[in-house]
Design a protein around this motif. Structure first.
Motif, mmCIF file in Angstrom:
data_model
loop_
_atom_site.group_PDB
_atom_site.id
_atom_site.type_symbol
_atom_site.label_atom_id
_atom_site.label_comp_id
_atom_site.label_asym_id
_atom_site.label_seq_id
_atom_site.Cartn_x
_atom_site.Cartn_y
_atom_site.Cartn_z
ATOM 1 N N ASN A 195 0.866 -1.174 0.000
ATOM 2 C CA ASN A 195 0.000 0.000 0.000
ATOM 3 C C ASN A 195 0.905 1.228 0.000
ATOM 4 O O ASN A 195 1.586 1.505 0.978
ATOM 5 C CB ASN A 195 -0.913 -0.005 1.224
ATOM 6 N N LEU A 196 0.920 1.956 -1.113
ATOM 7 C CA LEU A 196 1.847 3.072 -1.264
ATOM 8 C C LEU A 196 1.539 4.231 -0.323
ATOM 9 O O LEU A 196 2.402 5.053 -0.045
ATOM 10 C CB LEU A 196 1.869 3.544 -2.716
ATOM 11 N N ASP A 197 0.323 4.299 0.204
ATOM 12 C CA ASP A 197 -0.039 5.377 1.132
ATOM 13 C C ASP A 197 0.394 5.084 2.560
ATOM 14 O O ASP A 197 0.780 5.998 3.288
ATOM 15 C CB ASP A 197 -1.549 5.625 1.102
ATOM 16 N N THR A 198 0.331 3.819 2.961
ATOM 17 C CA THR A 198 0.604 3.492 4.371
ATOM 18 C C THR A 198 1.815 2.594 4.590
ATOM 19 O O THR A 198 2.346 2.544 5.692
ATOM 20 C CB THR A 198 -0.623 2.798 4.998
ATOM 21 N N GLU A 199 2.247 1.855 3.559
ATOM 22 C CA GLU A 199 3.316 0.871 3.737
ATOM 23 C C GLU A 199 4.574 1.189 2.937
ATOM 24 O O GLU A 199 5.441 0.348 2.785
ATOM 25 C CB GLU A 199 2.825 -0.527 3.328
ATOM 26 N N PHE A 200 4.688 2.408 2.444
ATOM 27 C CA PHE A 200 5.834 2.770 1.617
ATOM 28 C C PHE A 200 6.491 4.032 2.153
ATOM 29 O O PHE A 200 5.817 5.007 2.481
ATOM 30 C CB PHE A 200 5.396 2.992 0.171
ATOM 31 N N PHE A 201 7.821 3.992 2.249
ATOM 32 C CA PHE A 201 8.602 5.164 2.630
ATOM 33 C C PHE A 201 9.565 5.451 1.480
ATOM 34 O O PHE A 201 10.436 4.654 1.175
ATOM 35 C CB PHE A 201 9.368 4.913 3.938
ATOM 36 N N ASP A 202 9.354 6.585 0.856
ATOM 37 C CA ASP A 202 10.113 6.964 -0.337
ATOM 38 C C ASP A 202 11.430 7.623 0.067
ATOM 39 O O ASP A 202 11.431 8.642 0.760
ATOM 40 C CB ASP A 202 9.277 7.922 -1.171
ATOM 41 N N ILE A 203 12.545 7.038 -0.366
ATOM 42 C CA ILE A 203 13.848 7.638 -0.068
ATOM 43 C C ILE A 203 14.511 8.170 -1.342
ATOM 44 O O ILE A 203 15.719 8.353 -1.396
ATOM 45 C CB ILE A 203 14.790 6.660 0.679
ATOM 46 N N SER A 204 13.700 8.437 -2.359
ATOM 47 C CA SER A 204 14.264 8.956 -3.605
ATOM 48 C C SER A 204 14.639 10.422 -3.447
ATOM 49 O O SER A 204 14.236 11.094 -2.495
ATOM 50 C CB SER A 204 13.259 8.793 -4.748
ATOM 51 N N ARG A 235 21.956 3.981 0.548
ATOM 52 C CA ARG A 235 22.242 4.216 1.965
ATOM 53 C C ARG A 235 22.330 5.714 2.251
ATOM 54 O O ARG A 235 21.820 6.203 3.246
ATOM 55 C CB ARG A 235 23.543 3.510 2.344
ATOM 56 N N PHE A 236 23.002 6.442 1.359
ATOM 57 C CA PHE A 236 23.113 7.890 1.515
ATOM 58 C C PHE A 236 21.734 8.546 1.486
ATOM 59 O O PHE A 236 21.419 9.396 2.324
ATOM 60 C CB PHE A 236 24.004 8.481 0.405
ATOM 61 N N LEU A 237 20.882 8.140 0.525
ATOM 62 C CA LEU A 237 19.546 8.721 0.434
ATOM 63 C C LEU A 237 18.716 8.414 1.680
ATOM 64 O O LEU A 237 17.952 9.265 2.146
ATOM 65 C CB LEU A 237 18.838 8.225 -0.828
ATOM 66 N N LEU A 238 18.878 7.226 2.249
ATOM 67 C CA LEU A 238 18.195 6.893 3.497
ATOM 68 C C LEU A 238 18.718 7.756 4.647
ATOM 69 O O LEU A 238 17.949 8.267 5.450
ATOM 70 C CB LEU A 238 18.359 5.409 3.838
ATOM 71 N N MET A 239 20.030 7.930 4.704
ATOM 72 C CA MET A 239 20.611 8.764 5.770
ATOM 73 C C MET A 239 20.103 10.206 5.688
ATOM 74 O O MET A 239 19.891 10.855 6.700
ATOM 75 C CB MET A 239 22.140 8.746 5.689
ATOM 76 N N GLU A 240 19.890 10.679 4.473
ATOM 77 C CA GLU A 240 19.390 12.041 4.286
ATOM 78 C C GLU A 240 17.958 12.197 4.813
ATOM 79 O O GLU A 240 17.538 13.298 5.146
ATOM 80 C CB GLU A 240 19.464 12.448 2.810
#
Length: 176
Positions: A92-101, A149-154
């Motif tokens: 579920n892109l609204d509740t189960e997704f965390f975008d690190i782009s 990893r860098f994008l997640l750290m940001e």
């Protein structure tokens, strides 16, 4: 043929009477990156097939104390994969997704942060931005783990907030 139908061989049909009851605990399952998201979808399918849902009469099973979270730099990839899977294994892109782009030019972002890499030990240990050659992805890591990893750290602060929120949701109504 019989061997292929055994439950421990990923086969068989599970009757409602064979499903497990949920324990009195909260569970958060997190899938990171393409392979992690695929594993998460597989786990989600197993949970939905093998555990009794909160409401057995619901069209789509729900589990108040089990939460799933997919992290990736490629939302479009998850949307495309969702189209090819069953409803219960979809993310579920609204509740189960965390975008690190990152919506801009990743090369420029790396160059802008070059000075930070030298002074921040959490980056210095593993990120050698000058060695990253595959920077063709517009908003994602393009399969480069260091970049992901860098994008997640940001976005670490927002990620921690998201996980805390999921933990609080999953713990709601539990005895301990």
């Amino acid at each position: 043929m019989y061997q292929k139908l055994l439950l421990n061989c990923e086969g068989g049909i599970i009757d409602i009477a064979q499903q497990f009851n949920q324990d009195n605990c909260a569970v958060i399952a997190i899938g990171l990156g393409g392979t992690g998201v695929d594993c998460l979808k597989n786990l989600k399918t197993k949970v939905y097939n093998r555990m009794k849902p909160d409401n057995p009469d619901a069209a789509v099973p729900t589990y108040a104390h089990i939460k799933f979270l997919a992290l990736d730099t490629d939302r479009t990839g998850i949307e495309n994969a969702n189209a090819e899977t069953t409803e219960i294994s979809r993310i579920n892109l609204d509740t189960e997704f965390f975008d690190i782009s990152y919506p801009g030019d990743i090369c420029a972002l790396l160059k802008t942060n070059a000075n930070n890499f030298a002074i921040r030990p959490e980056y210095k240990e593993w990120l050698r931005y000058e060695d990253i050659k595959v920077l063709t992805a517009k908003a994602g890591a393009g399969g480069v783990r260091q970049l992901g990893r860098f994008l997640l750290m940001e976005k670490a602060s927002a990620f921690v907030d998201k996980v805390r929120n999921l933990v609080n949701q999953a713990r709601g109504g539990l005895n301990n």
